[in-house]
Design an enzyme around this catalytic site. Structure first.
Site, PDB file in Angstrom:
ATOM      1  N   ASP A   1     -16.847 -12.993 -31.846  1.00 45.37           N
ATOM      2  CA  ASP A   1     -16.712 -11.705 -32.543  1.00 45.37           C
ATOM      3  C   ASP A   1     -15.843 -11.779 -33.790  1.00 45.37           C
ATOM      4  O   ASP A   1     -15.349 -10.762 -34.267  1.00 45.37           O
ATOM      5  CB  ASP A   1     -16.127 -10.665 -31.574  1.00 45.37           C
ATOM      6  N   GLU A   2     -15.681 -12.969 -34.350  1.00 43.94           N
ATOM      7  CA  GLU A   2     -14.743 -13.140 -35.467  1.00 43.94           C
ATOM      8  C   GLU A   2     -15.306 -14.117 -36.500  1.00 43.94           C
ATOM      9  O   GLU A   2     -15.849 -15.164 -36.143  1.00 43.94           O
ATOM     10  CB  GLU A   2     -13.415 -13.667 -34.906  1.00 43.94           C
TER      11      GLU A   2
ATOM     12  N   ASP B   1     -13.729  -8.875 -37.973  1.00 45.35           N
ATOM     13  CA  ASP B   1     -13.502  -8.878 -36.529  1.00 45.35           C
ATOM     14  C   ASP B   1     -14.158  -7.639 -35.924  1.00 45.35           C
ATOM     15  O   ASP B   1     -13.936  -6.521 -36.391  1.00 45.35           O
ATOM     16  CB  ASP B   1     -11.990  -8.870 -36.251  1.00 45.35           C
TER      17      ASP B   1
END
Length: 394
Positions: free
Chosen positions: A105-106, A11
């Site tokens: 973003d993960e 993350d």
């Protein structure tokens, strides 16, 4: 014997803020809020310094500013975020055999089987350092036997850290954490558990599964398994569907700009609604034009990750101006949204106001209940578009 899995959850920390800090280092260490206008906007992202004052994403910006009056409020540069997401994705794609991108973003990575030849934790550590080195963005990861514990390990490792929960240590890691740390656990379920004296995951571990099933139904089994670190869900490869498109062939050739624009509006609405229903975002749009002599032209453009037609429609209209020779009648027209990734509508929060977000949610609910195009823009109503057959491409 069960195969020991090695799942990594990655993350990017305060992703939008971190990207802005790359371009303006003076923001480092300061309370930063990224969102729409102070009057009617909502918070898209905020720094850890702002979170300390109770600010969080999706909060009205005016409320956030009251909580943290000294915060620096930025409108956001979504093109930068899309590009940064692509950079990180490419590094991961080039470094590991199997991964799943779950938002801008993960990521989840499956290193199962590689332990026979390599140290999986070292692989994850090297990958994290590579992302930091090549992008300048802070990033955290957790590694465990399943997705849930890996994600919770990442949350404990933040900001800019890493944590490995070894096989057999899941319950000990989870026990002291508040039940609200379990991903996807709603506030109402937490409140109900508090009534039974269940406040920490350790309390949940000691609770009889039959009791949980009696109180929470099927969710009781889910809760019990999460508390014990049991999660067999698979990593779904990133290379799932890449595009969504639709096209329409006219009964007779058309050279009226308004007719072509209106039909593009209708098709774009239809596709963006499908993206939102499937929790997808697109970062590339294209149109296709086929003339009367079957000559075909396409025009495409990279865009910030989005599923919002108020962003897509102006772009599609602009592509029409570039692609269409207005002296030539059109036989077929189509729209394609591609470079899809899984991700929520949050990428658009910093440029929308609360009313805009509620409008999309209301439109999607109505169209889901009563069928596509029950409610749409007036431009889309001017054309009989119900006979479109949108199709997915893998």
């Amino acid at each position: 014997m069960d195969v020991k899995r090695h799942i990594v959850h990655i993350d990017l920390d305060s992703f939008f803020v971190s990207v802005e800090r790359k371009f303006d280092p003076s923001l480092i260490g300061k309370a930063v809020i990224i969102g729409g206008s102070v009057d009617r906007g909502v918070v898209s992202s905020c720094s850890y310094e702002a979170r300390a004052y109770g600010v969080h994403s999706a909060m009205p910006t005016r409320q956030a500013v009251k909580l943290c009056p000294h915060a620096i409020v930025l409108h956001g540069s979504h093109g930068r975020y899309s590009e940064a997401s692509r950079e990180v994705t490419q590094i991961i794609h080039d470094s590991v055999p199997l991964y799943q991108k779950t938002s801008v973003d993960e990521f989840y990575i499956d290193l199962t089987g590689m332990e026979r030849f390599y140290d999986c934790y070292q692989i994850a550590s090297n990958l994290r350092q590579k992302v930091i080195r090549e992008t300048g963005l802070p990033i955290s990861f957790g590694m465990a036997s399943g997705k849930t514990v890996a994600k919770m390990a990442t949350n404990q490792a933040k900001p800019n850290g890493q944590l490995y929960i070894k096989h057999g240590e899941e319950r000990a890691f989870l026990a002291p954490l508040p039940i609200g740390k379990i991903p996807g656990l709603g506030e109402s379920t937490c409140q109900k558990m508090y009534q039974y004296g269940i406040e920490r995951i350790g309390d949940l571990q000691r609770t009889n599964i039959r009791f949980l099933e009696a109180v929470f139904g099927k969710a009781g089994t889910y809760l019990w398994e999460k508390a014990h670190g049991i999660d067999h869900s698979e990593i779904i490869p990133h290379s799932d569907r890449k595009s969504i498109s639709t096209e329409h062939t006219f009964g007779s050739n058309v050279n009226d700009p308004r007719t072509l624009e209106n039909i593009l509006v209708s098709m774009t609405e239809e596709l963006s609604g499908k993206l939102r229903r499937e929790n997808k975002l697109s970062s590339c749009m294209a149109i296709k034009i086929r003339y009367a002599n079957f000559e075909t032209h396409t025009q495409q453009q990279k865009i910030p990750l989005t599923a919002a037609e108020h962003i897509l429609i102006p772009g599609v209209k602009n592509l029409l101006k570039k692609a269409w020779n207005q002296h030539r009648p059109v036989r077929l027209i189509g729209v394609r949204l591609s470079d899809l990734c899984t991700g929520s509508y949050q990428i658009n929060l910093f440029e929308d106001n609360e009313e805009q977000i509620r409008l999309y949610q209301a439109m999607d609910r109505i169209n889901f209940k009563f069928g596509d195009k029950t409610i749409c823009r007036a431009a889309g109503m001017e054309i009989g578009t119900r006979n479109f057959n949108p199709f997915m491409k893998g």
